[in-house]
Design an enzyme around this catalytic site. Structure first.
Site, PDB file in Angstrom:
ATOM      1  N   HIS A 118     -10.485   4.446  -2.280  1.00 41.84           N
ATOM      2  CA  HIS A 118      -9.421   3.515  -1.861  1.00 41.84           C
ATOM      3  C   HIS A 118      -9.528   2.140  -2.507  1.00 41.84           C
ATOM      4  O   HIS A 118      -8.683   1.284  -2.292  1.00 41.84           O
ATOM      5  CB  HIS A 118      -9.418   3.353  -0.340  1.00 41.84           C
ATOM      6  CG  HIS A 118     -10.601   2.566   0.163  1.00 41.84           C
ATOM      7  ND1 HIS A 118     -11.820   3.133   0.361  1.00 41.84           N
ATOM      8  CD2 HIS A 118     -10.737   1.263   0.476  1.00 41.84           C
ATOM      9  CE1 HIS A 118     -12.667   2.217   0.773  1.00 41.84           C
ATOM     10  NE2 HIS A 118     -12.049   1.063   0.856  1.00 41.84           N
TER      11      HIS A 118
HETATM   12  C1  UD1 Z   1      -9.728  -3.117   3.424  1.00 44.18           C
HETATM   13  C2  UD1 Z   1     -10.909  -3.948   2.942  1.00 44.18           C
HETATM   14  C3  UD1 Z   1     -11.918  -3.039   2.251  1.00 44.18           C
HETATM   15  C4  UD1 Z   1     -12.290  -1.874   3.108  1.00 44.18           C
HETATM   16  C5  UD1 Z   1     -11.034  -1.134   3.519  1.00 44.18           C
HETATM   17  C6  UD1 Z   1     -11.329   0.064   4.394  1.00 44.18           C
HETATM   18  C7  UD1 Z   1     -10.290  -6.255   2.284  1.00 44.18           C
HETATM   19  C8  UD1 Z   1     -10.183  -7.161   1.127  1.00 44.18           C
HETATM   20  N1  UD1 Z   1     -10.519  -4.958   1.974  1.00 44.18           N
HETATM   21  O1  UD1 Z   1      -9.070  -2.637   2.261  1.00 44.18           O
HETATM   22  O2  UD1 Z   1     -13.080  -3.782   1.965  1.00 44.18           O
HETATM   23  O3  UD1 Z   1     -13.138  -1.006   2.388  1.00 44.18           O
HETATM   24  O4  UD1 Z   1     -10.198  -2.048   4.223  1.00 44.18           O
HETATM   25  O5  UD1 Z   1     -10.211   0.768   4.711  1.00 44.18           O
HETATM   26  O6  UD1 Z   1     -10.210  -6.683   3.412  1.00 44.18           O
HETATM   27  N2  UD1 Z   1      -2.532   0.348   5.399  1.00 44.18           N
HETATM   28  C9  UD1 Z   1      -1.883   1.157   6.299  1.00 44.18           C
HETATM   29  N3  UD1 Z   1      -2.334   1.175   7.581  1.00 44.18           N
HETATM   30  C10 UD1 Z   1      -3.373   0.414   7.991  1.00 44.18           C
HETATM   31  C11 UD1 Z   1      -4.003  -0.423   7.079  1.00 44.18           C
HETATM   32  C12 UD1 Z   1      -3.578  -0.447   5.789  1.00 44.18           C
HETATM   33  O7  UD1 Z   1      -0.956   1.873   5.962  1.00 44.18           O
HETATM   34  O8  UD1 Z   1      -3.737   0.491   9.186  1.00 44.18           O
HETATM   35  C13 UD1 Z   1      -2.080   0.351   3.992  1.00 44.18           C
HETATM   36  C14 UD1 Z   1      -1.023  -0.688   3.707  1.00 44.18           C
HETATM   37  O9  UD1 Z   1      -0.137  -0.154   2.796  1.00 44.18           O
HETATM   38  C15 UD1 Z   1      -1.812  -1.819   3.071  1.00 44.18           C
HETATM   39  C16 UD1 Z   1      -2.906  -1.055   2.329  1.00 44.18           C
HETATM   40  O10 UD1 Z   1      -3.174   0.070   3.161  1.00 44.18           O
HETATM   41  O11 UD1 Z   1      -1.035  -2.613   2.243  1.00 44.18           O
HETATM   42  C17 UD1 Z   1      -4.135  -1.848   2.114  1.00 44.18           C
HETATM   43  O12 UD1 Z   1      -4.644  -2.382   3.357  1.00 44.18           O
HETATM   44  P1  UD1 Z   1      -5.526  -3.739   3.371  1.00 44.18           P
HETATM   45  O13 UD1 Z   1      -5.970  -4.055   4.723  1.00 44.18           O
HETATM   46  O14 UD1 Z   1      -4.814  -4.785   2.613  1.00 44.18           O
HETATM   47  O15 UD1 Z   1      -6.774  -3.393   2.485  1.00 44.18           O
HETATM   48  P2  UD1 Z   1      -7.606  -2.043   2.351  1.00 44.18           P
HETATM   49  O16 UD1 Z   1      -7.320  -1.470   1.012  1.00 44.18           O
HETATM   50  O17 UD1 Z   1      -7.469  -1.158   3.531  1.00 44.18           O
END
Ligand code: UD1
Length: 361
Positions: free
Chosen positions: A207
């Site tokens: 991811h």
């Molecule tokens: C975040 C953390 C990362 C961790 C990861 C675990 C940061 C910089 N990164 O990255 O270190 O390893 O979480 O999962 O904080 N999304 C959903 N549902 C959710 C959450 C996210 O659909 O409940 C999708 C959304 O499209 C979002 C994307 O995932 O834009 C990324 O989510 P985000 O929280 O920005 O960062 P992660 O890639 O999850």
């Protein structure tokens, strides 16, 4: 009475905070706590299922921030957290790991002169293109108490000029959760549900933006996994971000690579702990596989957790399909698993040491 405000935001935070909450509960004479969820992760599969599996109390306060750009997400957490902190007036804010919520809440607390304790301090990949590396460096600069998992973390902090008195090596708190949950995970039906028998399959997670946001890199990783999946089935619980990118780039995974929804803690623990091999770009999984001696190939060019390579069952193999395949074949052909050592203080008692350190500071 010392009042502690605990912060969680994203999936990898929950398994680090659960044992801390339990340990604080065992000291009602000295400690009270409030749990704040920033809402960085909000899906059932990315958040609520972990509260259930880990038997965590529901958050007292949810900031409901949701997804966004790095600046947007960090800024929204800060704006929402500041009035909460002013109203709550805790003695300590406890943050874990390296996600955007970790940095945002540390910065707000530091500016309000409220003490910050950072759990999992001192890890460094030395790769500032990783958003987590920026979060780690800045959070550690702001923290008053730096609770580290291993000696390499202490050395990194000292090199960055952090005062020795602020650093306490407590071990790996995520392994507290792993050991507590092992028994419960045995009753997970995930292997039956996926028609798998132990040690007959591999598990993949991916991811990281560097791996999944670029079409060519993601294609190369999937093509490497396609070759691995000719040897044994590969199960891929895919993060929502990765699922979105696969769709966006029109990448059709091969049939032997089984993409499923992200799993809760117990099901995932049952799955990976029975795998023959784990391939991942996660930080936490490198440590968890080390704790149970499961062979792990890290699909990155570096790791902030070198102890998992030096002592544990992890190998950093990068993103080249040839290297990934060669390393996977090596693991699969080995008669016995490379002897892995469980690092010092990864013993299931890190949370107790965290509480002792807080009480002494
Ligand atoms: C975040 C953390 C990362 C961790 C990861 C675990 C940061 C910089 N990164 O990255 O270190 O390893 O979480 O999962 O904080 N999304 C959903 N549902 C959710 C959450 C996210 O659909 O409940 C999708 C959304 O499209 C979002 C994307 O995932 O834009 C990324 O989510 P985000 O929280 O920005 O960062 P992660 O890639 O999850």
């Amino acid at each position: 009475m010392i009042k502690i405000l605990n912060i969680v935001g994203a999936r990898p935070n929950f398994m680090k905070m659960a044992p801390i909450i339990s340990a604080i509960r065992r000291r009602p004479d000295k400690l009270t706590q409030v749990l704040v969820h920033t809402g960085q992760h909000y899906d059932e599969a990315m958040s609520a299922s972990f509260f259930r599996d880990l038997e965590m109390p529901p958050p007292d306060i949810n900031l409901e921030i949701g997804s966004g750009t790095h600046a947007g997400q960090t800024a929204k957490v800060m704006l929402a957290f500041e009035p909460v902190l002013i109203a709550q007036k805790p003695d300590w804010v406890v943050v874990v790991g390296d996600v955007n919520s970790t940095l945002a809440c540390s910065l707000v607390a530091a500016k309000l002169n409220i003490k910050v304790a950072h759990v999992e301090a001192g890890l460094r990949s030395f790769d500032r293109t990783m958003p987590e590396e920026i979060n780690r460096i800045l959070t550690d600069q702001l923290a008053d108490l730096l609770l580290t998992p291993s000696a390499d973390a202490d050395a990194n902090l000292l090199r960055e000029g952090i005062a020795k008195e602020k650093i306490v090596r407590v071990g790996n708190v995520m392994i507290d959760t792993l050991f507590t949950q092992l028994e419960k995970a045995r009753s997970s039906a995930i292997l039956d549900r996926l028609s798998l028998s132990p040690r007959s399959f591999a598990v993949l997670t991916a991811h990281r933006p560097a791996n999944v946001d670029d079409a060519l890199t993601l294609r190369r990783i999937i093509s490497a996994i396609e070759k691995v999946s000719a040897e044994l089935p590969v199960i891929f619980p895919a993060h929502p971000r990765t699922q979105a990118r696969l769709r966006e780039f029109g990448i059709a995974p091969p049939p032997q690579l089984k993409i499923i929804e992200p799993l809760g803690y117990s099901d995932f623990l049952k799955l990976w702990s029975n795998a023959r091999l784990v391939l991942t770009d996660s930080g936490g999984l490198q440590e968890e596989t080390t704790a149970l001696g499961i062979p792990c190939l890290t699909l990155r060019d570096n790791t902030e957790r070198p102890i998992t390579v030096e002592q544990g069952s992890n190998r950093v193999v990068g993103r080249s399909p040839e290297r990934i395949l060669a390393a996977a074949l090596e693991v699969l052909s080995a008669d016995s698993v490379r002897t892995a050592r469980i690092p010092e203080l990864w013993d299931g008692h890190a949370a107790e040491r965290i509480i002792e350190a807080l009480l002494k500071s």
